[in-house]
Structures are given as structure tokens and as C-alpha cells.
Design an enzyme around this catalytic site. Structure first.
Site, PDB file in Angstrom:
ATOM      1  N   HIS A  63      39.767  -1.267 -11.469  1.00  9.58           N
ATOM      2  CA  HIS A  63      39.935  -1.412 -10.016  1.00  9.58           C
ATOM      3  C   HIS A  63      41.412  -1.381  -9.643  1.00  9.58           C
ATOM      4  CE1 HIS A  63      35.730  -2.915  -9.091  1.00  9.58           C
ATOM      5  NE2 HIS A  63      35.759  -2.806 -10.401  1.00  9.58           N
TER       6      HIS A  63
ATOM      7  N   ASP B 257      38.507  -5.227  -2.121  1.00  5.77           N
ATOM      8  CA  ASP B 257      37.581  -4.638  -3.087  1.00  5.77           C
ATOM      9  C   ASP B 257      36.171  -5.155  -2.828  1.00  5.77           C
ATOM     10  OD1 ASP B 257      36.712  -3.313  -5.419  1.00  5.77           O
ATOM     11  OD2 ASP B 257      38.603  -3.755  -6.423  1.00  5.77           O
TER      12      ASP B 257
END
Ligand SMILES: O=c1ccn([C@@H]2O[C@H](COP(=O)(O)OP(=O)(O)O[C@H]3O[C@H](CO)[C@@H](O)[C@H](O)[C@H]3O)[C@@H](O)[C@H]2O)c(=O)[nH]1
Length: 403
Positions: free
Chosen positions: A24, A121
Site C-alpha cells: 500500500h 486507504d
């Protein structure tokens, strides 16, 4: 270089807050570098344990600042951890609990930083409720930078979040998957902001001597590189089929195989247990099997490497395109199946290994057959002016939104 001022006269300031996993963090880093080179100010939030690795990939622009965040104590989570790479899946779940406890900390950071836009996120479901009264402009994109078109997008975003989000932010472009992006915008009823594929800059470090010496023994484009990114692991049975398939091709190969981090056991021993009998001896002159991190971009860029067998993680796929490697795809989870379909189907730029319908398993023949097929069709990724235009358009869109 774009002007550093938005049309309001103030410099655009973006906070990046990725989930604490390098799969990520990496695309957020790549986007930060590209935005800073277009005059956008970046504040990058992460746990202290990740800072050194993040700063080694962030450009040295004065516009980028890394801000360490404190990981709150949670029962069962050893102190000092802050990255899924160092923990079992059970501990990673506790890290999500710790992230939830960061709300007051993040709230005061936002008060200090006063960003225009925050990119978060899939895990920060609580974020819109603390951010919306604080962000100077109420529109802010809320979405992981991962390639979550499609079904992941539907499952990863809670209903509560979905209602709060104003825009969807996707690491993609119309050239790669235009019709799907239109579809997403339509089903969510929200605009989609596109970062482009975030083609990485060539790494500045050199390939380690061990790899350089081994690779230069083989002719141009003859070596198969095989790896599964930072958080995808094969079961022993599939490792056996994979290495037997590589052996069967007769080609030289490097296979990087890792195991679920569980805090115990030597990965080299686990690797030996997973190997078929006699495999290591049979391939010793043309096969390298490695466990641990490798300089993936530099290996893919090596003249001897011609084919990449991978999990279809989006950055890995882009890196293969950039280095003109044929792609053989073995998706294992989540968006990897969608990426793989896109690349092998719509883009006709790779081959997906055939699997059985019941368990999704492949065998050595399936892999070997796929390795002998070729793909193409990704030239636009190699054109710098096209890649620059993605970020120019993206920055212009952000400025339009905040003004
Ligand atoms: O030994 C290694 C392993 C990885 N990398 C780098 O790490 C990145 C991995 O990228 P990618 O394959 O996209 O990410 P993963 O972390 O493996 O994958 C997660 O993140 C992707 C989105 O970025 C998703 O598409 C995947 O499903 C998800 O598992 C790439 O830049 C690689 O070059 C290395 O340099 N060395």
C-alpha cells in the site's frame, strides 16, 4: 514543472496516509514523488518503523515531509511494530485496531497541517467523520491507490464510508481500462480521479554483484524471473508445481518465494521442505531460488531477463511492462485476479496460467505452456510525455476541486 500555486493562490497541500503495508505504501510514495515534481506539497504519515525505507524511495524534494505517527498500545500487539511485513495475519488485525485508536492523534495532526486533500486507504473507515469538519475544502478523495476497480471496491468500502466519500481515487488511466472506470463512476455516482499508472522512475542503486554475476552468464532475454510481491505467498504444493514448471521449460530462472510471516521458522528450511526431491541438484546450473527481498526493478531491467512470472500485483505488472518483459500471470488474491484478466484479456499483454475450476490450482504443465506464449501492447507506458500528462491532468483536477 507546473506552477506551485493553485488558482486560489495557495500551494496545494496533500496528506498521504496509506495502510501500514508496503504493497500500500509504495504507490502512495510513487504518487508523492510525481506530485512533488509538479509543485504539490506532501505530508506523508506512517509508523516510525517504516520511515527509513519510505525516505529511501521518496525524492529529496523540500516539498515532501514524512511525519511519524505513534502506534497506540493494543493488547497482544508487541510495541515497536508498525508494518504488516513483520507480523502474522493475526497481528496485522491488531495493527488495524491500533490504527482505529489513532483518531485523536490524526485529528490534531490535521488541525496543524491544514491540508487541502487527504488520500487515505481502505482501512480508515473512521476518517471521513473526523476529517470533514477540518479539511479546508470539503471535497476530498477517499480511496486506496490500489487497483480496486470493481468488486474489491464494493467490498472494501463500508457503507458508512461510501456515503461520506466525495471522489474515488484510482491508480489507473483510460488507456488501460476506460470502460471499467466509467462503470465505477456510474455505480457509485461519484467522480473518479485518475493518477495514471504511476510508472516508477528508474532506481538509482545498482544491482547487487551476486545477481549481476549470475545473470550475465545467460543470453539476452533468456532468463525467467518469478516473484510474488510483498504479501502473496504460495502453499507448498503450489511451490512444487511452480518450480517443476520452471524446470520443465529448460530456461534459466530466478524464483523468489516467501512464506507468511509468523515470527518463527527459517524460510530457507521451509523452502527446502517445499522443493520436490532432487530439484535443487537438477537445476543448480540454471536456477536460483531465493527467499527474502530482492531488487525487483533492477532484476527486471537486466538484459538477460525476458519473462516475468508474477502474482499480478499492479506495480509488478507495470514494472514488467516498463522493462519489456513478457508476463505470465498467476493471480492469488483480491485485485490480482482482475489485474490479470485485464492484462491477459483486454490489453493482450500477458498470459494467465490455466487453473482448475474447483480450487484454482495450476500444475507444472500449465505453467510451462504459459511460459512459452508471448504478449505485447503496452507501448504507451514507455512514452514519458504520456506519463507526465497523467500527473499534469491529475494536479489540475485536484486544483479544480479545492477551488
Ligand atoms: O522482493 C521484492 C518484492 C517486491 N518489490 C517491489 O514491491 C512492489 C510490489 O508491488 P505490487 O506487486 O503491486 O504489490 P504487492 O505488495 O505485492 O501487492 C499488493 O499491492 C498491490 C497494489 O499495489 C495489489 O495489486 C496486490 O494485490 C497486493 O497484494 C514492486 O514495486 C516491487 O518492485 C521489490 O522490490 N522486491
Amino acid at each position: 514543472m507546473e506552477s506551485q500555486e493553485g488558482s486560489s493562490g495557495s500551494q496545494l497541500h496533500v496528506v498521504m496516509f496509506p495502510w501500514l503495508a508496503f504493497g500500500h505504501i509504495t504507490p502512495f510514495v510513487q504518487l508523492s514523488n510525481k506530485l512533488a515534481s509538479h509543485g504539490v506539497q506532501i505530508s506523508f504519515l506512517s509508523a516510525p518503523v517504516n520511515i527509513q525505507r519510505i525516505s529511501s524511495s521518496l525524492s529529496s524534494s523540500p516539498l515532501i515531509k514524512i511525519i511519524p505517527v505513534h502506534i497506540p498500545a493494543v493488547d497482544g500487539l508487541p510495541p515497536g511494530l508498525g508494518c504488516t511485513a513483520d507480523m502474522s495475519p493475526a497481528l496485522a488485525d491488531l495493527l488495524k485496531v491500533a490504527l482505529d485508536k489513532m483518531q485523536p492523534q490524526i485529528e490534531s495532526l490535521l488541525i496543524d497541517l491544514e491540508p487541502h486533500i487527504v488520500f487515505i486507504d481502505f482501512v480508515q473507515h473512521w476518517f471521513p467523520s473526523i476529517a470533514s469538519p477540518l479539511i479546508r475544502y470539503q471535497n476530498f478523495p477517499f480511496r486506496s491507490l490500489r487497483s480496486c476497480l470493481r468488486s474489491l471496491l464494493l467490498t472494501n468500502v463500508s457503507k458508512q464510508c461510501e456515503n461520506c466519500l466525495t471522489l474515488l481515487l484510482l491508480k489507473s488511466c483510460d488507456e488501460m481500462e476506460g470502460p471499467y472506470l466509467d462503470y465505477i463512476s456510474k455505480i457509485y455516482g461519484k467522480p473518479v480521479l485518475l493518477t495514471g499508472p504511476l510508472v516508477p522512475e528508474p532506481p538509482i542503486d545498482k544491482l547487487e554483484e551476486k545477481w549481476e554475476k549470475w545473470l550475465q552468464k545467460f543470453p539476452a532475454k533468456s532468463v525467467v524471473f518469478c516473484s510474488f510481491g510483498s504479501e502473496t505467498f504460495l502453499q507448498d504444493e503450489q511451490i512444487k508445481e511452480l518450480v517443476l514448471g520452471l524446470e520443465q521449460t529448460g530456461l534459466p530462472f530466478i524464483a523468489v518465494l516467501n512464506f507468511v510471516p509468523d515470527g518463527g521458522g527459517d524460510s530457507n528450511v521451509k523452502l527446502k521442505i517445499a522443493f520436490p526431491i532432487g530439484f535443487a541438484e537438477r537445476v543448480q546450473d540454471r536456477g536460483m531460488v531465493h527467499t527474502g527481498w530482492v531488487q525487483q526493478q533492477l532484476i527486471l531491467a537486466h538484459d538477460s531477463v525476458g519473462c516475468y512470472v508474477c502474482h499480478a500485483g499492479l506495480s509488478s505488472v507495470i514494472e514488467a511492462f516498463m522493462n519489456d518483459c513478457q508476463l505470465v500471470l498467476l493471480p492469488q488474491r483480491g485485485d490480482q485476479f482482475l489485474n490479470s484478466k485485464l492484462v491477459s484479456g483486454d490489453l493482450e499483454a500477458g498470459v494467465q496460467v490455466t487453473r482448475d475450476d474447483e480450487h484454482g490450482h495450476f500444475n507444472e504443465e500449465d505453467l510451462c505452456t504459459s511460459l512459452l506464449i508471448m504478449g505485447n501492447g503496452k507501448d504507451f507506458l514507455l512514452k514519458k510525455y504520456i506519463q507526465d500528462s497523467f500527473i499534469t491532468n491529475f494536479v489540475a483536477e485536484m486544483k479544480r476541486i479545492v477551488n
